[in-house]
Design a protein around this motif. Structure first.
Motif, PDB file in Angstrom:
ATOM      1  N   PRO A  53      10.280   3.842  -4.583  1.00 50.90           N
ATOM      2  CA  PRO A  53       9.124   3.964  -5.475  1.00 50.90           C
ATOM      3  C   PRO A  53       9.422   4.894  -6.648  1.00 50.90           C
ATOM      4  O   PRO A  53      10.287   5.753  -6.585  1.00 50.90           O
ATOM      5  CB  PRO A  53       8.037   4.544  -4.564  1.00 50.90           C
ATOM      6  CG  PRO A  53       8.784   5.286  -3.517  1.00 50.90           C
ATOM      7  CD  PRO A  53      10.057   4.536  -3.294  1.00 50.90           C
ATOM      8  N   SER A  54       8.696   4.673  -7.710  1.00 50.12           N
ATOM      9  CA  SER A  54       8.791   5.552  -8.875  1.00 50.12           C
ATOM     10  C   SER A  54       7.768   6.681  -8.728  1.00 50.12           C
ATOM     11  O   SER A  54       6.710   6.502  -8.113  1.00 50.12           O
ATOM     12  CB  SER A  54       8.510   4.774 -10.155  1.00 50.12           C
ATOM     13  OG  SER A  54       9.456   3.726 -10.305  1.00 50.12           O
ATOM     14  N   SER A  55       8.091   7.846  -9.293  1.00 49.31           N
ATOM     15  CA  SER A  55       7.195   8.997  -9.177  1.00 49.31           C
ATOM     16  C   SER A  55       6.925   9.584 -10.545  1.00 49.31           C
ATOM     17  O   SER A  55       7.769   9.540 -11.441  1.00 49.31           O
ATOM     18  CB  SER A  55       7.805  10.067  -8.267  1.00 49.31           C
ATOM     19  OG  SER A  55       8.992  10.585  -8.834  1.00 49.31           O
ATOM     20  N   PRO A  96      -3.090  -3.253  -6.624  1.00 49.96           N
ATOM     21  CA  PRO A  96      -3.639  -1.970  -7.066  1.00 49.96           C
ATOM     22  C   PRO A  96      -3.327  -0.817  -6.107  1.00 49.96           C
ATOM     23  O   PRO A  96      -3.191   0.327  -6.533  1.00 49.96           O
ATOM     24  CB  PRO A  96      -5.154  -2.240  -7.136  1.00 49.96           C
ATOM     25  CG  PRO A  96      -5.261  -3.714  -7.319  1.00 49.96           C
ATOM     26  CD  PRO A  96      -4.107  -4.311  -6.553  1.00 49.96           C
ATOM     27  N   ARG A  97      -3.192  -1.166  -4.815  1.00 52.10           N
ATOM     28  CA  ARG A  97      -2.912  -0.110  -3.846  1.00 52.10           C
ATOM     29  C   ARG A  97      -1.453   0.323  -3.851  1.00 52.10           C
ATOM     30  O   ARG A  97      -1.069   1.260  -3.150  1.00 52.10           O
ATOM     31  CB  ARG A  97      -3.304  -0.585  -2.450  1.00 52.10           C
ATOM     32  CG  ARG A  97      -4.805  -0.808  -2.287  1.00 52.10           C
ATOM     33  CD  ARG A  97      -5.118  -1.450  -0.953  1.00 52.10           C
ATOM     34  NE  ARG A  97      -4.494  -2.759  -0.845  1.00 52.10           N
ATOM     35  CZ  ARG A  97      -4.555  -3.536   0.239  1.00 52.10           C
ATOM     36  NH1 ARG A  97      -5.216  -3.115   1.311  1.00 52.10           N
ATOM     37  NH2 ARG A  97      -3.965  -4.719   0.253  1.00 52.10           N
ATOM     38  N   ALA A  98      -0.632  -0.358  -4.643  1.00 49.48           N
ATOM     39  CA  ALA A  98       0.786   0.001  -4.730  1.00 49.48           C
ATOM     40  C   ALA A  98       1.029   1.150  -5.697  1.00 49.48           C
ATOM     41  O   ALA A  98       2.158   1.615  -5.819  1.00 49.48           O
ATOM     42  CB  ALA A  98       1.606  -1.211  -5.154  1.00 49.48           C
ATOM     43  N   LYS A  99      -0.031   1.572  -6.375  1.00 47.68           N
ATOM     44  CA  LYS A  99       0.072   2.693  -7.327  1.00 47.68           C
ATOM     45  C   LYS A  99      -0.991   3.710  -6.941  1.00 47.68           C
ATOM     46  O   LYS A  99      -2.183   3.447  -7.093  1.00 47.68           O
ATOM     47  CB  LYS A  99      -0.124   2.203  -8.751  1.00 47.68           C
ATOM     48  CG  LYS A  99       0.861   1.129  -9.182  1.00 47.68           C
ATOM     49  CD  LYS A  99       0.529   0.614 -10.567  1.00 47.68           C
ATOM     50  CE  LYS A  99       1.494  -0.471 -11.003  1.00 47.68           C
ATOM     51  NZ  LYS A  99       1.377  -1.707 -10.189  1.00 47.68           N
ATOM     52  N   GLN A 100      -0.546   4.853  -6.443  1.00 47.79           N
ATOM     53  CA  GLN A 100      -1.485   5.844  -5.947  1.00 47.79           C
ATOM     54  C   GLN A 100      -1.118   7.233  -6.468  1.00 47.79           C
ATOM     55  O   GLN A 100       0.040   7.508  -6.806  1.00 47.79           O
ATOM     56  CB  GLN A 100      -1.471   5.872  -4.417  1.00 47.79           C
ATOM     57  CG  GLN A 100      -1.949   4.589  -3.760  1.00 47.79           C
ATOM     58  CD  GLN A 100      -3.441   4.333  -3.992  1.00 47.79           C
ATOM     59  OE1 GLN A 100      -4.214   5.267  -4.170  1.00 47.79           O
ATOM     60  NE2 GLN A 100      -3.822   3.050  -4.007  1.00 47.79           N
ATOM     61  N   VAL A 101      -2.133   8.078  -6.524  1.00 52.08           N
ATOM     62  CA  VAL A 101      -1.931   9.482  -6.868  1.00 52.08           C
ATOM     63  C   VAL A 101      -2.456  10.336  -5.721  1.00 52.08           C
ATOM     64  O   VAL A 101      -3.336   9.921  -4.964  1.00 52.08           O
ATOM     65  CB  VAL A 101      -2.649   9.856  -8.185  1.00 52.08           C
ATOM     66  CG1 VAL A 101      -2.039   9.127  -9.356  1.00 52.08           C
ATOM     67  CG2 VAL A 101      -4.145   9.569  -8.081  1.00 52.08           C
ATOM     68  N   GLY A 102      -1.885  11.534  -5.596  1.00 50.86           N
ATOM     69  CA  GLY A 102      -2.353  12.452  -4.565  1.00 50.86           C
ATOM     70  C   GLY A 102      -3.645  13.130  -4.948  1.00 50.86           C
ATOM     71  O   GLY A 102      -4.137  12.998  -6.074  1.00 50.86           O
ATOM     72  N   ALA A 103      -4.192  13.857  -3.996  1.00 53.24           N
ATOM     73  CA  ALA A 103      -5.443  14.570  -4.247  1.00 53.24           C
ATOM     74  C   ALA A 103      -5.237  15.767  -5.156  1.00 53.24           C
ATOM     75  O   ALA A 103      -6.203  16.351  -5.647  1.00 53.24           O
ATOM     76  CB  ALA A 103      -6.061  15.015  -2.922  1.00 53.24           C
ATOM     77  N   GLY A 104      -3.994  16.141  -5.385  1.00 52.15           N
ATOM     78  CA  GLY A 104      -3.705  17.270  -6.267  1.00 52.15           C
ATOM     79  C   GLY A 104      -3.524  18.571  -5.504  1.00 52.15           C
ATOM     80  O   GLY A 104      -4.133  18.794  -4.456  1.00 52.15           O
ATOM     81  N   THR A 123       0.848  -1.197   0.000  1.00 51.72           N
ATOM     82  CA  THR A 123       0.000   0.000   0.000  1.00 51.72           C
ATOM     83  C   THR A 123       0.883   1.246   0.000  1.00 51.72           C
ATOM     84  O   THR A 123       1.797   1.374   0.816  1.00 51.72           O
ATOM     85  CB  THR A 123      -0.915   0.027   1.227  1.00 51.72           C
ATOM     86  OG1 THR A 123      -1.741  -1.142   1.222  1.00 51.72           O
ATOM     87  CG2 THR A 123      -1.804   1.267   1.208  1.00 51.72           C
ATOM     88  N   VAL A 124       0.589   2.136  -0.934  1.00 52.72           N
ATOM     89  CA  VAL A 124       1.290   3.415  -1.027  1.00 52.72           C
ATOM     90  C   VAL A 124       0.287   4.525  -0.732  1.00 52.72           C
ATOM     91  O   VAL A 124      -0.819   4.533  -1.282  1.00 52.72           O
ATOM     92  CB  VAL A 124       1.915   3.611  -2.423  1.00 52.72           C
ATOM     93  CG1 VAL A 124       2.548   4.991  -2.536  1.00 52.72           C
ATOM     94  CG2 VAL A 124       2.952   2.534  -2.698  1.00 52.72           C
ATOM     95  N   SER A 125       0.668   5.454   0.125  1.00 52.98           N
ATOM     96  CA  SER A 125      -0.172   6.612   0.435  1.00 52.98           C
ATOM     97  C   SER A 125       0.550   7.884  -0.005  1.00 52.98           C
ATOM     98  O   SER A 125       1.761   8.007   0.182  1.00 52.98           O
ATOM     99  CB  SER A 125      -0.475   6.684   1.936  1.00 52.98           C
ATOM    100  OG  SER A 125      -1.177   5.518   2.349  1.00 52.98           O
ATOM    101  N   VAL A 126      -0.208   8.807  -0.583  1.00 51.12           N
ATOM    102  CA  VAL A 126       0.364  10.047  -1.108  1.00 51.12           C
ATOM    103  C   VAL A 126      -0.373  11.231  -0.490  1.00 51.12           C
ATOM    104  O   VAL A 126      -1.605  11.219  -0.368  1.00 51.12           O
ATOM    105  CB  VAL A 126       0.263  10.104  -2.649  1.00 51.12           C
ATOM    106  CG1 VAL A 126       0.903  11.377  -3.186  1.00 51.12           C
ATOM    107  CG2 VAL A 126       0.916   8.878  -3.274  1.00 51.12           C
ATOM    108  N   LEU A 173       2.770   8.008  -7.312  1.00 54.26           N
ATOM    109  CA  LEU A 173       3.869   7.142  -6.876  1.00 54.26           C
ATOM    110  C   LEU A 173       3.437   5.682  -6.975  1.00 54.26           C
ATOM    111  O   LEU A 173       2.251   5.349  -6.824  1.00 54.26           O
ATOM    112  CB  LEU A 173       4.284   7.454  -5.434  1.00 54.26           C
ATOM    113  CG  LEU A 173       5.053   8.764  -5.293  1.00 54.26           C
ATOM    114  CD1 LEU A 173       4.297   9.729  -4.416  1.00 54.26           C
ATOM    115  CD2 LEU A 173       6.437   8.520  -4.736  1.00 54.26           C
ATOM    116  N   ALA A 174       4.429   4.827  -7.199  1.00 52.67           N
ATOM    117  CA  ALA A 174       4.129   3.405  -7.345  1.00 52.67           C
ATOM    118  C   ALA A 174       5.327   2.588  -6.906  1.00 52.67           C
ATOM    119  O   ALA A 174       6.476   3.009  -7.072  1.00 52.67           O
ATOM    120  CB  ALA A 174       3.769   3.078  -8.798  1.00 52.67           C
ATOM    121  N   SER A 175       5.044   1.439  -6.324  1.00 51.15           N
ATOM    122  CA  SER A 175       6.090   0.469  -6.004  1.00 51.15           C
ATOM    123  C   SER A 175       6.317  -0.387  -7.240  1.00 51.15           C
ATOM    124  O   SER A 175       5.403  -1.112  -7.673  1.00 51.15           O
ATOM    125  CB  SER A 175       5.659  -0.393  -4.817  1.00 51.15           C
ATOM    126  OG  SER A 175       6.654  -1.354  -4.515  1.00 51.15           O
TER     127      SER A 175
END
Length: 239
Positions: free
Chosen positions: A63-65, A128-136, A29-32, A120-122
């Motif tokens: 992680p990649s960004s 699916p939770r390993a790839k997340q985007v921020g709220a902006g 799980t990735v959190s942004v 960001l993504a692992s």
């Protein structure tokens, strides 16, 4: 808000496609996290949009960004090649040890107002939770409402120099005024002493002349009228 939600959904798909490296790990799980709004004057020249993240249950890898921005009528994927040069329009900096990445927008113009989204993504996780985007982050670049930092700094420096110049000029003026005043005062004293000395000399000369004249008059012998009377008598008696 609907446009932002749609943009986030589309970004989730783009992140999945762009960061599509598949691995064997699960439960990652990735959190942004991003600031919701940034406001800046374009005269500032540049602004940095921060992005923080955290990972749970992910492989021990960096992680990649990716960065995206959405304007009123356009969408743009930023810094696919990394954007490491400060001379570029955008610069990405990574502090992965502190779980932070940032995007710096250089050469600001009002047209840079947009929604900037951090993804960001692992890389080795297909969860699916390993790839997340921020709220902006809504970046608002305003027109110049006043002098920028550089101009304000320059004005402050000029004001300080002007203050020093005024103080120095006033100090020199005071010193010159005092010097001139002392010179005039000394000259007046000298003239006064010269006048006093001249009057004293004249008085001494007058007193000396008066004394000589008085002494000469008091010691002058009286005229002897006996001879004159006898001569007159002889002339009278002579036939």
């Amino acid at each position: 808000m609907e446009a932002v939600d749609a943009a986030r959904a589309l970004l989730g798909l783009e992140v999945s496609l762009l960061l599509c490296c598949v691995g064997a790990a699960g439960g990652c799980t990735v959190s942004v996290s991003q600031p919701p709004v940034l406001e800046v004057d374009y005269a500032e020249g540049a602004v940095t949009v921060p992005c923080s993240f955290s990972t749970t249950g992910c492989p021990p890898e960096l992680p990649s960004s990716l960065w995206f921005r959405y304007g009123a009528h356009w969408t743009e994927t930023l810094c696919v090649d990394g954007c490491t040069s400060e001379a570029d329009k955008f610069t990405v900096r990574k502090a992965l040890a502190q779980n932070q990445v940032s995007l710096t927008v250089n050469q600001l113009t009002p047209n840079d107002s947009a929604i900037y989204i951090c993804g960001l993504a692992s890389p080795s996780s297909e969860d699916p939770r390993a790839k997340q985007v921020g709220a902006g982050t809504v970046l608002v670049v305003r027109g110049a409402r006043g002098p920028g930092k550089a101009l304000r700094g320059l004005l402050a420096a000029l004001l300080a120099l002007l203050s020093v110049y005024v103080v120095v000029v006033l100090g020199i003026f005071v010193i010159l005024a005092r010097s001139k005043f002392n010179t005039l005062r000394n000259k007046e004293k000298e003239d006064s002493q010269k006048k006093k000395s001249a009057r004293r000399i004249f008085r001494e000369i007058a007193q000396e002349l008066y004394s000589k004249r008085h002494v000469g008059t008091s010691h002058q012998p009286e005229k002897d009228n006996t001879y004159e009377n006898r001569t007159a008598l002889d002339n009278y008696e002579r036939p």
